[in-house]
Design a protein around this motif. Structure first.
Motif, mmCIF file in Angstrom:
data_model
loop_
_atom_site.group_PDB
_atom_site.id
_atom_site.type_symbol
_atom_site.label_atom_id
_atom_site.label_comp_id
_atom_site.label_asym_id
_atom_site.label_seq_id
_atom_site.Cartn_x
_atom_site.Cartn_y
_atom_site.Cartn_z
ATOM 1 N N GLU A 221 0.848 -1.196 0.000
ATOM 2 C CA GLU A 221 0.000 0.000 0.000
ATOM 3 C C GLU A 221 0.879 1.240 0.000
ATOM 4 O O GLU A 221 1.706 1.429 0.893
ATOM 5 C CB GLU A 221 -0.924 0.032 1.218
ATOM 6 N N SER B 192 -5.210 5.576 -1.570
ATOM 7 C CA SER B 192 -3.996 4.757 -1.590
ATOM 8 C C SER B 192 -3.929 3.975 -2.883
ATOM 9 O O SER B 192 -4.960 3.592 -3.446
ATOM 10 C CB SER B 192 -3.980 3.762 -0.417
ATOM 11 N N ASN C 252 -10.117 5.269 0.718
ATOM 12 C CA ASN C 252 -10.101 4.505 1.960
ATOM 13 C C ASN C 252 -11.302 4.725 2.882
ATOM 14 O O ASN C 252 -11.798 3.764 3.476
ATOM 15 C CB ASN C 252 -8.793 4.777 2.711
ATOM 16 N N ASN D 243 -13.844 2.637 1.289
ATOM 17 C CA ASN D 243 -13.351 1.343 0.802
ATOM 18 C C ASN D 243 -13.767 1.094 -0.653
ATOM 19 O O ASN D 243 -14.108 -0.031 -1.039
ATOM 20 C CB ASN D 243 -13.867 0.205 1.699
#
Length: 376
Positions: free
Chosen positions: A215, A224, A362, A365
């Protein structure tokens, strides 16, 4: 929003598999989020079997309000990153569109359906669409539609245009970038500009299929890049085929989960690359089961217009991504909180052969972009 991100991941990988059949050993880059959102606008006006096919393919049921929140979160301005998602439907001016439909696309998807004259001024319409896309992507995506793609028989054009450029949370120093061989296969190499840095990053070691997952966070850690690097094996030099065969939304979630990834001291080697990909998506989506929406005799888009004959004649996406050394000094300390007090072993992550990568938002998600880098 969990159900939406899960459905988006499944759709992403299904789409990647179909695209891979036509793009074997080639670079691939697309935005499943943008494509899902644009077809969500179609769902707003689809009925009957046309609606059922799209919902079966991408779980596009009652998700419009979720998309409204998701697109707002992903598109929110943030320092260090430039992310533009441009979605729009262009419809033939002679078709009377329902005001309720126009209001819904604007409310839920930050987009409007624009009427243009395809019948008599198709070239002017093409230039208008291309100018809109170029403007929405800060001039990075030009000429989405080449001459001849739009003709007088065009009724509805679905457009996705994506631009992304992000600054790393910790920069790669330009003086550390060196020319390095990138092994395409057993017998062929190409030279790339390989970036390098050593620091603390979340990484996982996967036994089946054998690979490393890394990551690389962007500024503020909201976005990311995850890199899936297969281990080089004798039977298949890159190991990419085994990885792609094992690629499911459940496996991907497990490989990149917080329980699997752990902060380690890593020597990271990553090639600079710039990718600009353009796809006419009709055939790929048809292979996935979305048939009726492209069929003049079967498309039921009666929720968009009261006039018969409305159909999606073209579905096109063009995407751009650039990866280089740029980072931000103010965020470089963020990686320090993960450092253990003892002096750990330094692991190596060297992306000098084909790999998969995706960029994730993030907080939700959500996979925003997905790609394969196999040919410099």
């Amino acid at each position: 929003m969990c159900s939406l991100s899960t459905a988006n991941a499944k759709f992403c990988l299904d789409f990647f598999r179909e695209l891979s059949k036509r793009k074997r050993n080639e670079n691939i880059f697309f935005s499943p989020l943008s494509l899902s959102a644009a077809f969500g606008m179609v769902v707003l006006g689809a009925k009957g079997n046309t609606l059922k096919e799209i919902e079966k393919c991408k779980d596009a049921g009652e998700v419009h309000s979720q998309f409204q929140a998701l697109l707002a979160a992903v598109s929110e301005p943030r320092p260090g990153c430039s992310l533009t998602i441009a979605n729009r439907l262009f419809g033939e001016i002679t078709y009377p569109f329902f005001q309720q439909y126009l209001d819904s696309t604007k409310k839920f998807y930050q987009a409007e359906l624009e009427a243009v004259n395809f019948k008599y001024t198709e070239e002017e319409a093409r230039e208008k669409i291309n100018f809109w896309v170029e403007n929405e992507t800060n001039g990075k995506i030009k000429d989405l539609f080449s001459a001849g793609i739009i003709d007088p028989s065009t009724v509805l054009v679905l457009v996705n245009a994506i631009y992304f450029k992000g600054k790393w949370a910790v920069e790669f120093k330009k003086e550390d970038t060196k020319e390095t061989d990138f092994q395409l296969n057993k017998n062929e190499k190409k030279t790339v500009q390989m970036m390098f840095q050593e620091g603390y990053f979340n990484m996982a070691f996967i036994k089946e299929p054998k690979m490393k997952v890394l990551e690389l966070p962007y500024f503020n850690n909201e976005l990311s890049m995850f890199i899936l690097l297969p281990e080089v094996v004798c039977e298949d030099f890159t190991g990419l085929e085994q990885l792609e065969c094992a690629l499911t939304d459940e496996n991907l979630a497990g490989w990149t989960s917080s329980t699997r990834m752990q902060p380690l001291k890593v020597k990271v080697y990553l090639p600079q690359f710039k990718m600009e990909e353009s796809y006419i998506l009709n055939s790929t989506l048809q292979e996935m089961g979305v048939m009726n929406v492209f069929d003049w005799g079967k498309a039921d888009l009666s929720g968009i217009s009261k006039k018969n004959g409305l159909v999606v004649s073209k579905a096109i996406q063009k995407s751009f991504v650039e990866v280089n050394e740029e980072g931000t000094e103010a965020a470089s300390a963020m990686g320090l909180v993960l450092m253990p007090l003892c002096g750990p072993v330094s692991y190596e992550f060297k992306a000098d052969h084909p790999f998969l990568f995706f960029i994730r938002h993030n907080p939700t998600n959500t996979i925003v972009f997905f790609g394969r880098y196999s040919s410099p």
